[in-house]
Design a protein around this motif. Sequence first.
Motif, PDB file in Angstrom:
ATOM      1  N   ARG A  74       0.819  -1.217   0.000  1.00 17.68           N
ATOM      2  CA  ARG A  74       0.000   0.000   0.000  1.00 17.68           C
ATOM      3  C   ARG A  74       0.853   1.267   0.000  1.00 17.68           C
ATOM      4  O   ARG A  74       0.510   2.266  -0.638  1.00 17.68           O
ATOM      5  CB  ARG A  74      -0.921  -0.014   1.222  1.00 17.68           C
ATOM      6  N   LEU A  75       1.987   1.220   0.687  1.00 21.32           N
ATOM      7  CA  LEU A  75       2.876   2.388   0.707  1.00 21.32           C
ATOM      8  C   LEU A  75       3.507   2.625  -0.659  1.00 21.32           C
ATOM      9  O   LEU A  75       3.641   3.773  -1.104  1.00 21.32           O
ATOM     10  CB  LEU A  75       3.960   2.204   1.769  1.00 21.32           C
ATOM     11  N   ARG A  76       3.879   1.553  -1.357  1.00 19.26           N
ATOM     12  CA  ARG A  76       4.461   1.690  -2.693  1.00 19.26           C
ATOM     13  C   ARG A  76       3.437   2.246  -3.672  1.00 19.26           C
ATOM     14  O   ARG A  76       3.758   3.111  -4.500  1.00 19.26           O
ATOM     15  CB  ARG A  76       4.989   0.346  -3.177  1.00 19.26           C
ATOM     16  N   VAL A  93      -0.375   9.609  -8.731  1.00 12.26           N
ATOM     17  CA  VAL A  93      -0.179  10.869  -9.439  1.00 12.26           C
ATOM     18  C   VAL A  93      -0.877  12.016  -8.718  1.00 12.26           C
ATOM     19  O   VAL A  93      -0.363  13.138  -8.650  1.00 12.26           O
ATOM     20  CB  VAL A  93      -0.686  10.754 -10.898  1.00 12.26           C
ATOM     21  N   THR A  94      -2.048  11.774  -8.156  1.00 11.33           N
ATOM     22  CA  THR A  94      -2.824  12.817  -7.475  1.00 11.33           C
ATOM     23  C   THR A  94      -2.853  12.539  -5.976  1.00 11.33           C
ATOM     24  O   THR A  94      -2.965  11.379  -5.550  1.00 11.33           O
ATOM     25  CB  THR A  94      -4.264  12.843  -8.021  1.00 11.33           C
ATOM     26  N   ASP A  95      -2.764  13.593  -5.195  1.00 11.96           N
ATOM     27  CA  ASP A  95      -2.843  13.516  -3.722  1.00 11.96           C
ATOM     28  C   ASP A  95      -1.850  12.499  -3.170  1.00 11.96           C
ATOM     29  O   ASP A  95      -2.177  11.630  -2.351  1.00 11.96           O
ATOM     30  CB  ASP A  95      -4.267  13.159  -3.268  1.00 11.96           C
ATOM     31  N   ARG A  96      -0.624  12.614  -3.610  1.00 11.64           N
ATOM     32  CA  ARG A  96       0.379  11.629  -3.189  1.00 11.64           C
ATOM     33  C   ARG A  96       0.699  11.773  -1.699  1.00 11.64           C
ATOM     34  O   ARG A  96       0.748  10.769  -0.974  1.00 11.64           O
ATOM     35  CB  ARG A  96       1.651  11.813  -4.010  1.00 11.64           C
ATOM     36  N   GLU A  97       0.878  13.011  -1.235  1.00  2.08           N
ATOM     37  CA  GLU A  97       1.240  13.203   0.164  1.00  2.08           C
ATOM     38  C   GLU A  97       0.127  12.749   1.103  1.00  2.08           C
ATOM     39  O   GLU A  97       0.390  12.127   2.139  1.00  2.08           O
ATOM     40  CB  GLU A  97       1.563  14.680   0.406  1.00  2.08           C
ATOM     41  N   GLU A  98      -1.140  13.038   0.749  1.00  5.21           N
ATOM     42  CA  GLU A  98      -2.255  12.622   1.594  1.00  5.21           C
ATOM     43  C   GLU A  98      -2.365  11.106   1.655  1.00  5.21           C
ATOM     44  O   GLU A  98      -2.609  10.528   2.728  1.00  5.21           O
ATOM     45  CB  GLU A  98      -3.568  13.222   1.082  1.00  5.21           C
ATOM     46  N   GLN A  99      -2.156  10.435   0.530  1.00  8.19           N
ATOM     47  CA  GLN A  99      -2.255   8.979   0.518  1.00  8.19           C
ATOM     48  C   GLN A  99      -1.115   8.341   1.311  1.00  8.19           C
ATOM     49  O   GLN A  99      -1.337   7.371   2.053  1.00  8.19           O
ATOM     50  CB  GLN A  99      -2.248   8.468  -0.923  1.00  8.19           C
ATOM     51  N   VAL A 100       0.084   8.880   1.185  1.00  9.87           N
ATOM     52  CA  VAL A 100       1.207   8.336   1.956  1.00  9.87           C
ATOM     53  C   VAL A 100       0.980   8.535   3.444  1.00  9.87           C
ATOM     54  O   VAL A 100       1.228   7.640   4.262  1.00  9.87           O
ATOM     55  CB  VAL A 100       2.523   8.993   1.496  1.00  9.87           C
ATOM     56  N   ALA A 101       0.493   9.737   3.815  1.00  8.99           N
ATOM     57  CA  ALA A 101       0.222   9.995   5.234  1.00  8.99           C
ATOM     58  C   ALA A 101      -0.875   9.078   5.764  1.00  8.99           C
ATOM     59  O   ALA A 101      -0.816   8.614   6.908  1.00  8.99           O
ATOM     60  CB  ALA A 101      -0.176  11.457   5.424  1.00  8.99           C
ATOM     61  N   GLY A 102      -1.894   8.785   4.946  1.00 11.48           N
ATOM     62  CA  GLY A 102      -2.946   7.876   5.380  1.00 11.48           C
ATOM     63  C   GLY A 102      -2.443   6.462   5.595  1.00 11.48           C
ATOM     64  O   GLY A 102      -2.835   5.792   6.560  1.00 11.48           O
ATOM     65  N   VAL A 103      -1.575   5.973   4.713  1.00 14.65           N
ATOM     66  CA  VAL A 103      -1.023   4.618   4.872  1.00 14.65           C
ATOM     67  C   VAL A 103      -0.161   4.543   6.131  1.00 14.65           C
ATOM     68  O   VAL A 103      -0.231   3.574   6.905  1.00 14.65           O
ATOM     69  CB  VAL A 103      -0.221   4.226   3.622  1.00 14.65           C
ATOM     70  N   ILE A 104       0.652   5.557   6.366  1.00 14.68           N
ATOM     71  CA  ILE A 104       1.520   5.550   7.550  1.00 14.68           C
ATOM     72  C   ILE A 104       0.694   5.652   8.829  1.00 14.68           C
ATOM     73  O   ILE A 104       0.979   4.988   9.836  1.00 14.68           O
ATOM     74  CB  ILE A 104       2.541   6.701   7.459  1.00 14.68           C
ATOM     75  N   SER A 105      -0.359   6.480   8.803  1.00 14.44           N
ATOM     76  CA  SER A 105      -1.192   6.613  10.003  1.00 14.44           C
ATOM     77  C   SER A 105      -1.931   5.321  10.319  1.00 14.44           C
ATOM     78  O   SER A 105      -2.229   5.035  11.483  1.00 14.44           O
ATOM     79  CB  SER A 105      -2.182   7.757   9.815  1.00 14.44           C
ATOM     80  N   SER A 106      -2.243   4.503   9.295  1.00 14.84           N
ATOM     81  CA  SER A 106      -2.894   3.221   9.564  1.00 14.84           C
ATOM     82  C   SER A 106      -1.985   2.263  10.321  1.00 14.84           C
ATOM     83  O   SER A 106      -2.461   1.387  11.052  1.00 14.84           O
ATOM     84  CB  SER A 106      -3.338   2.586   8.245  1.00 14.84           C
ATOM     85  N   LEU A 107      -0.694   2.440  10.157  1.00 21.76           N
ATOM     86  CA  LEU A 107       0.256   1.594  10.888  1.00 21.76           C
ATOM     87  C   LEU A 107       0.484   2.100  12.307  1.00 21.76           C
ATOM     88  O   LEU A 107       0.800   1.305  13.203  1.00 21.76           O
ATOM     89  CB  LEU A 107       1.588   1.546  10.131  1.00 21.76           C
ATOM     90  N   GLU A 108       0.293   3.383  12.532  1.00 25.67           N
ATOM     91  CA  GLU A 108       0.560   3.971  13.845  1.00 25.67           C
ATOM     92  C   GLU A 108      -0.675   3.864  14.733  1.00 25.67           C
ATOM     93  O   GLU A 108      -1.195   4.853  15.248  1.00 25.67           O
ATOM     94  CB  GLU A 108       1.000   5.435  13.691  1.00 25.67           C
ATOM     95  N   GLU A 109      -1.162   2.669  14.910  1.00 26.04           N
ATOM     96  CA  GLU A 109      -2.304   2.386  15.772  1.00 26.04           C
ATOM     97  C   GLU A 109      -1.988   1.185  16.645  1.00 26.04           C
ATOM     98  O   GLU A 109      -1.338   0.224  16.201  1.00 26.04           O
ATOM     99  CB  GLU A 109      -3.561   2.097  14.930  1.00 26.04           C
TER     100      GLU A 109
END
Length: 355
Positions: A27-29, A35-51
Amino acid sequence: MAREGLRTLVVGKKVLTEEQYTGFETRLRQARLSVTDREEQVAGVISSLEEGLQLLCLTGVEDQLQSDVRPTLELLRNAGIRVWMLTGDKLETAASIAVSSRLVSRAQTLFTFKQVSSRSEAHSELNGFRRKSESALIISGSSLELCIKHYEQEFIELACQSPAVVCCRCSPTHKAQVVRLLQQHTKRPVCAVGDGGNDVSMIQAANVGLGIVGKEGKQASLAADFSITQFRHISRLLVWHGRNSYKRSANLSQFVIHRGLIISVMQAVFSAVFYFAAVALYEGILMVGYATVYTMAPVFSLVLDEDVSPDIALMYPELYRDLMKVCRPPAPIRNSFHKQEEYEKESDAYTVQVM
């Protein structure tokens, strides 16, 4: 710890199975290749792990201020110099440091600019800050970027009316952008002071850069126009040496203009008497000798020219205000905000009707 002004850090751990790690990596890769909203998608994937992390410890690092930081900031404020603090710390730590270093006086209030994510939220926060223009402003880097994107002129005018501004969570790019905006909108010289490698871009973008040699290295010192070892040396550099340099340069420019006027008037009268003939009044060697000798004496005399002593200049920093131009205050932007608000209401209503 944050209220005490410490740099806080929370350390935690989480045990992952091989399947969980493989899914997270996939999911992180995919988010990084978006192409669109790359930073938001990366932050969402990382936040899913920080639980569900297991808390291990807390750390609090104290930023010990150098000597005479508070008197130096108070002296600069009394001299009429507006001070902005651009830092990478989080909001609570930046506010505590601003209060403890006397960047914000005890009589002033703090206005915390909320975290905004849309243009309408930024507009409402700017309206709230406009009603408290005498308060010091504390804003984060993401909110600052959004305000500059949509309300650049209004934000800069409101921030310049504030007695102090604290920008937290600022990247080196944000710092340099703020310096350029101040130069562009205020048309006044900007001095940037830094002590680390992340301040190099800000120092290079300013009119005058001051680098402090500290424990973070000499990157800022090497990139700056002036290098100092302590923050308290800024007061003497600006209030004493800067004031003398300005006054001496102004006097020397008057001597040079007076010299040129004397030569020009004499040549004009001589040409008028002899029917504007193309004949020089004096030879070239005489002109060069006159200009050199006439300008040399004031230069040597201005080296030791002092109107007040260093102790008096540091005791009464209000003398520095005499060097500043008397300019009109910025025009009120209340009408522009109201017009913008009415425009947004009309556009919203029009959108509702269309939909």
